[in-house]
Motif scaffolding. Sequence first.
Motif, PDB file in Angstrom:
ATOM      1  N   TYR A 130     -25.876   4.525  17.517  1.00  0.00           N
ATOM      2  CA  TYR A 130     -24.612   4.370  18.239  1.00  0.00           C
ATOM      3  C   TYR A 130     -23.799   5.655  18.209  1.00  0.00           C
ATOM      4  O   TYR A 130     -23.786   6.377  17.210  1.00  0.00           O
ATOM      5  CB  TYR A 130     -23.744   3.285  17.589  1.00  0.00           C
ATOM      6  N   ARG A 131     -23.108   5.907  19.307  1.00  0.00           N
ATOM      7  CA  ARG A 131     -21.985   6.836  19.349  1.00  0.00           C
ATOM      8  C   ARG A 131     -20.796   6.023  19.823  1.00  0.00           C
ATOM      9  O   ARG A 131     -20.854   5.397  20.889  1.00  0.00           O
ATOM     10  CB  ARG A 131     -22.252   7.995  20.308  1.00  0.00           C
ATOM     11  N   ILE A 132     -19.730   5.991  19.035  1.00  0.00           N
ATOM     12  CA  ILE A 132     -18.556   5.182  19.363  1.00  0.00           C
ATOM     13  C   ILE A 132     -17.345   6.098  19.454  1.00  0.00           C
ATOM     14  O   ILE A 132     -16.941   6.715  18.459  1.00  0.00           O
ATOM     15  CB  ILE A 132     -18.318   4.085  18.316  1.00  0.00           C
ATOM     16  N   SER A 133     -16.790   6.200  20.652  1.00  0.00           N
ATOM     17  CA  SER A 133     -15.595   7.012  20.899  1.00  0.00           C
ATOM     18  C   SER A 133     -14.448   6.070  21.265  1.00  0.00           C
ATOM     19  O   SER A 133     -14.580   5.268  22.188  1.00  0.00           O
ATOM     20  CB  SER A 133     -15.851   8.002  22.038  1.00  0.00           C
ATOM     21  N   VAL A 134     -13.340   6.169  20.526  1.00  0.00           N
ATOM     22  CA  VAL A 134     -12.187   5.293  20.770  1.00  0.00           C
ATOM     23  C   VAL A 134     -10.938   6.148  20.879  1.00  0.00           C
ATOM     24  O   VAL A 134     -10.638   6.948  19.985  1.00  0.00           O
ATOM     25  CB  VAL A 134     -12.002   4.266  19.634  1.00  0.00           C
ATOM     26  N   THR A 135     -10.206   5.963  21.972  1.00  0.00           N
ATOM     27  CA  THR A 135      -8.918   6.615  22.156  1.00  0.00           C
ATOM     28  C   THR A 135      -7.817   5.592  21.939  1.00  0.00           C
ATOM     29  O   THR A 135      -7.823   4.508  22.543  1.00  0.00           O
ATOM     30  CB  THR A 135      -8.797   7.214  23.567  1.00  0.00           C
ATOM     31  N   ALA A 136      -6.881   5.916  21.047  1.00  0.00           N
ATOM     32  CA  ALA A 136      -5.779   5.008  20.722  1.00  0.00           C
ATOM     33  C   ALA A 136      -4.535   5.832  20.427  1.00  0.00           C
ATOM     34  O   ALA A 136      -4.606   7.056  20.253  1.00  0.00           O
ATOM     35  CB  ALA A 136      -6.142   4.129  19.529  1.00  0.00           C
ATOM     36  N   ALA A 137      -3.400   5.174  20.356  1.00  0.00           N
ATOM     37  CA  ALA A 137      -2.141   5.861  20.074  1.00  0.00           C
ATOM     38  C   ALA A 137      -2.248   6.628  18.761  1.00  0.00           C
ATOM     39  O   ALA A 137      -2.806   6.148  17.768  1.00  0.00           O
ATOM     40  CB  ALA A 137      -1.003   4.851  20.014  1.00  0.00           C
ATOM     41  N   SER A 138      -1.683   7.835  18.748  1.00  0.00           N
ATOM     42  CA  SER A 138      -1.873   8.747  17.619  1.00  0.00           C
ATOM     43  C   SER A 138      -1.353   8.257  16.268  1.00  0.00           C
ATOM     44  O   SER A 138      -1.907   8.658  15.233  1.00  0.00           O
ATOM     45  CB  SER A 138      -1.247  10.102  17.948  1.00  0.00           C
ATOM     46  N   PRO A 139      -0.343   7.385  16.188  1.00  0.00           N
ATOM     47  CA  PRO A 139       0.046   6.909  14.852  1.00  0.00           C
ATOM     48  C   PRO A 139      -1.015   6.065  14.162  1.00  0.00           C
ATOM     49  O   PRO A 139      -0.914   5.798  12.961  1.00  0.00           O
ATOM     50  CB  PRO A 139       1.299   6.079  15.128  1.00  0.00           C
ATOM     51  N   TYR A 140      -2.037   5.661  14.899  1.00  0.00           N
ATOM     52  CA  TYR A 140      -3.045   4.764  14.350  1.00  0.00           C
ATOM     53  C   TYR A 140      -4.311   5.534  13.960  1.00  0.00           C
ATOM     54  O   TYR A 140      -4.691   6.509  14.608  1.00  0.00           O
ATOM     55  CB  TYR A 140      -3.411   3.677  15.358  1.00  0.00           C
ATOM     56  N   THR A 141      -4.956   5.045  12.919  1.00  0.00           N
ATOM     57  CA  THR A 141      -6.265   5.544  12.507  1.00  0.00           C
ATOM     58  C   THR A 141      -7.331   4.621  13.058  1.00  0.00           C
ATOM     59  O   THR A 141      -7.191   3.398  12.997  1.00  0.00           O
ATOM     60  CB  THR A 141      -6.360   5.601  10.976  1.00  0.00           C
ATOM     61  N   VAL A 142      -8.393   5.201  13.592  1.00  0.00           N
ATOM     62  CA  VAL A 142      -9.541   4.435  14.069  1.00  0.00           C
ATOM     63  C   VAL A 142     -10.715   4.688  13.133  1.00  0.00           C
ATOM     64  O   VAL A 142     -11.046   5.829  12.836  1.00  0.00           O
ATOM     65  CB  VAL A 142      -9.920   4.821  15.514  1.00  0.00           C
ATOM     66  N   ILE A 143     -11.330   3.618  12.669  1.00  0.00           N
ATOM     67  CA  ILE A 143     -12.497   3.712  11.804  1.00  0.00           C
ATOM     68  C   ILE A 143     -13.625   2.933  12.466  1.00  0.00           C
ATOM     69  O   ILE A 143     -13.439   1.783  12.883  1.00  0.00           O
ATOM     70  CB  ILE A 143     -12.206   3.148  10.406  1.00  0.00           C
ATOM     71  N   ALA A 144     -14.797   3.557  12.588  1.00  0.00           N
ATOM     72  CA  ALA A 144     -15.954   2.902  13.191  1.00  0.00           C
ATOM     73  C   ALA A 144     -17.179   3.221  12.349  1.00  0.00           C
ATOM     74  O   ALA A 144     -17.114   3.985  11.369  1.00  0.00           O
ATOM     75  CB  ALA A 144     -16.158   3.346  14.642  1.00  0.00           C
ATOM     76  N   ASN A 145     -18.300   2.651  12.713  1.00  0.00           N
ATOM     77  CA  ASN A 145     -19.537   2.856  11.945  1.00  0.00           C
ATOM     78  C   ASN A 145     -19.992   4.302  12.000  1.00  0.00           C
ATOM     79  O   ASN A 145     -19.813   4.996  12.995  1.00  0.00           O
ATOM     80  CB  ASN A 145     -20.654   1.981  12.507  1.00  0.00           C
ATOM     81  N   GLY A 146     -20.633   4.747  10.928  1.00  0.00           N
ATOM     82  CA  GLY A 146     -21.224   6.069  10.909  1.00  0.00           C
ATOM     83  C   GLY A 146     -20.273   7.135  10.406  1.00  0.00           C
ATOM     84  O   GLY A 146     -19.285   6.861   9.724  1.00  0.00           O
TER      85      GLY A 146
END
Length: 443
Positions: free
Chosen positions: A155-171
């Motif tokens: 998998y390649r997982i790219s997530v764009t979200a508001a900058s105050p938030y942290t995004v955590i995904a696999n790998g």
Amino acid sequence: MAEETGVVLSTTPRRPYFPTHGDDGYRVEHYDLSLDYRIAANRLGGTARLSAEALGPLDRLSLDLGPFRVGAVLVNGEVARFTHRGGKLHVAPGRLRAGPFSVEVRYSGSPRPVSSPWGGLGWEQLTDGVIVAGQPTGAPSWFPCNDRPDDKAGYRISVTAASPYTVIANGELASTRRASSATTWVYEQTEPMASYLASVQVGRYQRAEPAPGIRLAFPARLASRVRHDFGRQDRMMEVFGERFGPYPFTSYTAVVVDDELEIPVEAQGMSIFGTNHVDGVRGEERLVAHELAHQWFGNSLTVADWRDIWLHEGFATYAEWIWSEASGGEPADDLAARWHRRLAALPQDFVLADPGAPRLFDERVYRRGALTLHALRRAMGDAPFFALLREWTAGHRHGSVTTEHFTALAARRTVQPLEKLFSAWLYGPRLPDRPGQLHSPTL
């Protein structure tokens, strides 16, 4: 049941527990997911690119996908006809030959959990963020997939979200890029992963790495409690590495979301806990051990068929008992005795190796599964038993497994006759007698 070369096998036809999920006409080699998520509006825009292999000629294929608006589907770069209803995206690609092909799906909408007997599964809004808990059928809540546990892919997982938030995904985190008020987080999961284990967590998290390769993400206000309650994970890694073999991934992340959760959640290379699992005195440390053990049993070794879920939950529950022994707590014998008494008081109508879909998360899957392993350990002895577990994890690393795989390996690795043991514990509805006491509870 039938016996063949000392191995107990079930003769029950293997009908899938979730027959509407998955397509056995192809296998996915890689998912490339590009997602844009608006947290306040709960709006997700996505492009999913799948690299797959047709197992034979195909003039039709299906993907599992929730109630999104599908803008376009391309097969090998060409626009393809499709229909989307009932959680299935049916694609008519023309005539595909056996071999490699690609699918691209452009979609958008408001993700919501997949309904199930155990509540909503998959993408779910928290008070301030997102949790994804996909087991067993929640992956279509956020991306189009071949939703079957035996179809594992990179998998390649790219997530764009508001900058105050942290995004955590696999790998592993490959890059972050901030543009205006949003940040794009890109993760690469190179080891094969089942779709239900794919996960994204979005929240206002503080991050820490208390030991090499061991990571934490948590609300800042819970920092001291989290650091204490998860402070022995490095030792757990050592203990499980000795018993089960080397940790199968590059790193491990424990996420504590800023909400209460009924139970912790596993994902590949990651586990997710609620605020109610953190008390500052390690009151829920058995759950920390349980979720870590799933990285071996569930994530690296994944069931080919959901009926064999005891290979996940029974093993992770037994890992709790192993950690208890190693950390100076109750020995496995005492825990086995206690849980045997409790299970003996329940109806004797449960078949561990085929519990049925409604009982997939029945407590007996967990506890009777652990008791089965304790009975096997008692029959074999400590050294042969743990050697068996290490061979089991090494031989099927990042693969798919069945109960028959395990019983066959066990039968080959001991001179003890195991047919009656496996017949009683795995295939008989009545709870067998309690395993005898171990003389040497630790290695």
